[in-house]
Scaffold this active site. Structure first.
Site, PDB file in Angstrom:
ATOM      1  N   GLY A 171      29.212  42.397  45.485  1.00  0.00           N
ATOM      2  CA  GLY A 171      28.230  42.796  43.883  1.00  0.00           C
ATOM      3  C   GLY A 171      27.516  44.593  43.961  1.00  0.00           C
ATOM      4  CG  HIS A 172      24.084  45.057  41.274  1.00  0.00           C
ATOM      5  ND1 HIS A 172      23.237  45.248  40.883  1.00  0.00           N
ATOM      6  CD2 HIS A 172      23.750  44.778  42.611  1.00  0.00           C
ATOM      7  CE1 HIS A 172      22.419  44.590  41.182  1.00  0.00           C
ATOM      8  NE2 HIS A 172      22.104  44.386  42.774  1.00  0.00           N
ATOM      9  CG  ASN A 173      24.614  49.689  42.180  1.00  0.00           C
ATOM     10  OD1 ASN A 173      24.742  48.400  41.375  1.00  0.00           O
ATOM     11  ND2 ASN A 173      24.783  51.147  42.084  1.00  0.00           N
ATOM     12  CD  GLN A 177      23.008  44.884  36.978  1.00  0.00           C
ATOM     13  OE1 GLN A 177      23.819  45.358  37.668  1.00  0.00           O
ATOM     14  NE2 GLN A 177      21.643  44.539  37.392  1.00  0.00           N
TER      15      GLN A 177
END
EC number: 2.3.1.191
Lengths: 346, 346, 346
Positions: free
Chosen positions: C235-237, C194
């Site tokens: 969460g990511h993005n 990541q």
């Protein structure tokens, strides 16, 4: 290692069988080996007495065995808890303020404390006799921690919050974070400073990474003996009574009051500004959306009486069938109406 | 910066097009620019090959392009993961025990470790070769951490817990907090000392602020290759198999066993003392309330087969219609009964 | 302690009554005593003016009292927030880099910062003017923190993440933890590194133990003025707009975008890869499972329009009745059919 006689004396029970047996450890009944002590808290497991490899078993009055020695106790589960304490837990000697701990000169430390490396005890903070702060515990200014407390690594207690005696806090829990309060100003939000505190009663336990928000004004209060599991959220100005249980991942919204001897199951919740009585149970995942009087057992979201929820939940998977049958019935009724009409106007 | 040929050799694929292209970075297909490598894991995105500004694309066999160079791979998503690793991740040099870290003289450190400032490594703890402890990591006494592990800032591992090799723990996670167990004593609760441990297998990853409780007695176990997201709760004596996925905010209650290759979606849950088989999927927000055999896909709370839940959920918003229609049908049927009666007794 | 005139000038209102009154503190209306200032934000509480012990009350235009002095304000709740700020909050003097803080020589510190003991500021990190890092804050390399930020104890910001000005982060929050991404490789999972970052806008607040994952590639973004409560997972993005509210224990799955002025109630959720518009409300425990256009108010899991959910939820407990009535109707219709048949074939 202790004799069965010594253990029985410690935990409050009497021995039936060889009281001179040497016990090494406490173990679950299906894993116990020779030299182990185990317990039967539930009568339905009495049959396991025939197969256990344990040398001794804590059991209720009336249980008998010619295979193993017994410690007979009116409350075998409690006696088991005490046996684990007696055989497996040793209170470490006080280590004082260790190298790498930061204690402000205006902080006050009781006798027999242990302050591990990486702890910060700020100005005006007070730590009671016999209390242990594991590494990385941060006490902001004017915090009060009572006697014989155990604060695990990286616990944070923010300014002015107060903990009673024998309070246990698991790693990473946060006591006194700001409550979540903002005043709308046009489309934006202006923070309402959270200037209240948190007060935690004697014998409370708070789980890892749980968060107890300080009051906006006044006090967020956790009553004596209440036990809070991991990752629980308690909002600002919440008041929780004594001997109440909040299981993991529960969320209690701001200004709600909860009585004594309540239980919230895992991932349960209560909305804000509610009054929840004494001896109330909210089942796992249940969400109290209104006031709840004493003694209710509730489930579901919004929470309803548990029995009603159980019945409704059993019907839920059949909803497609119900809709289908409804359509069939509609058709049949329409047909009947038509037939009747034809019969009447031949 | 690397040539496409070098990248293909590293990630396991072959180049179609200009293998001498210099690639600067990996980027999402819609954000990629000249000099970037991207990927198509799903055939339905092949049309994007016509518009992407990327210089090269990782794709499955059969994909063709006259606009961009390709790295052809049987598993483009995996190849992408490896390309990110190759181009963007550099393993830092070992820094040893840094100033401000507290390592007990009775702790054992492997070769090539990095122990950042603010870490505490207690007596009897062992840290394997090549392992990195970011700032503020606390290892209690007798903890074992394997080789090439990466423990991020403020991770806590309590006494006696064991981590395998190549374990990654995100910031603030807690391993070995006390399980939530109390024996009732009249209206009060007496803590059952939690004297077991946690064992974590090789290649496990644990998310930020997640909590893995130590066993009451015995071991809480996380199997090799299992991946746990942020803010997850794993109760005492839980046993989780290999290559299982727990998405964020999942809660697994005490003594439940979960098999290999399972997936729990976000905010999912399992009640305590359950047996959940291999290859089981619990959808997001699903709550396992009973044992589940191998291979089931379940949703809802209490969890039911996913297909049933989908159908029932689609009917749920129509419940008011169903009730209304039911009332209409009741009226019509009553009317029909009355009419028939009148017809028969004219 | 300040005069009512001074307070009114500070918070934007005018005094009706004795402007020379000395005010000691702000208090809730039912707890206020002599010397206290309180407020009425909701007209339905105007009756409390007759009984409050407060010396002065902030109220909207049109409210009158012959018992207490008033500060009249168009937005009493906002004026109350400012009064608490004015009377109860004092910005501490800068303490610089305190003993026991670890600041890398290649880090850059602004003027008037306070870096408490146990903090780690890594190489390439930048801390803006007037920012306070409470004990145990860890900034990884190349982190940027803006001006006049307040990072509470044990907050972690991982490598390369950027915070704007006046950002407040409650204790133990984690910014920039790895997103949860793995590529299947046979039965195993390979971590997708990541390598993106998190960017947090001006005036954002992030709650205790909340986790904001860094992007896989690119940026996870939290817009200006957005307020996030405790134990929230982002969460990511994920991209969140401005002035949006996420209440405690909310979970937002990866790659979802959320607009401006949205509100997610406690324990709410959004699945991944969704587009949620502006001014959307997801009620407590609601779970967005599909895209949601601007202005919708949604409840339930999967989320549906709130009004539909309310009606359906009221029918849910009656499902057993509905099933029972359905069976009765079926019987009656069958009987009617039989009777009609008999009538026709006598």
């Amino acid at each position: 290692m202790a004799s069965l006689a010594d253990i029985a004396a410690q935990i409050g029970g009497h021995v039936v069988g060889d009281a001179s047996l040497e016990i090494k450890r406490v173990a679950p009944i299906d894993e116990a080996r020779e030299g182990d002590l185990t317990f039967i808290a539930n009568p339905k497991y009495v049959a396991e007495l025939e197969t256990t490899q344990a040398s001794a078993v804590i059991a209720a009055p009336g249980v008998e065995s010619d295979r193993v020695a017994l410690i007979v106790s009116d409350n075998p589960y409690l006696a088991f808890a005490r046996a684990v304490e007696f055989l497996h837990v040793s209170r470490p000697a006080s280590l004082g303020v260790m190298d790498g701990a930061h204690v402000h000169p205006e902080a006050t430390l009781g006798e027999g404390v242990t302050i591990h490396p990486g702890c910060v005890v700020s100005a005006g903070a007070r730590v009671g006799n016999g209390t242990i702060l594991h590494p990385g515990v941060i006490l902001y200014s004017d915090v009060e921690v009572g006697e014989n407390c155990l604060l695990h690594a990286n616990v944070i207690v923010r300014e002015g919050c107060r903990l009673g005696d024998r309070v246990i806090v698991q790693p990473g829990a946060v006591i006194g974070s700001d409550g979540f309060g903002y005043a709308p100003d046009g489309g934006r939000y202006v923070k309402i400073p959270q200037v209240g505190i948190v007060e935690i009663g004697d014998d409370v336990e708070i789980g890892a990474a749980s968060c107890i928000d300080r009051a906006a004004l006044g006090v967020t209060r956790i009553g004596r003996g209440t036990k809070i599991d991991n990752l629980v959220q308690v909002g600002h100005n919440v008041v929780i009574g004594e001997d109440t249980i909040l299981v993991s991942q529960v969320g209690i919204a701001g200004s709600t009051t909860i009585g004594n001897h309540c239980t919230f199951g895992g991932q349960g919740a209560a909305a804000g500004h509610l009054h929840i009585g004494n001896n109330v149970t909210i089942a796992a995942r249940g969400a109290a959306a209104g006031n709840i009087p004493d003694g209710q057992v509730m489930s579901g979201a919004p929470a309803m009486p548990h029995k009603d929820w159980l019945k409704a939940s059993m019907v839920f998977p059949r909803l497609p069938d119900i809709r289908r049958e409804m359509q069939q019935l509609r058709k049949k009724v329409a047909q009947l109406e038509k037939q009747l009409e034809e019969n009447q106007d031949p």
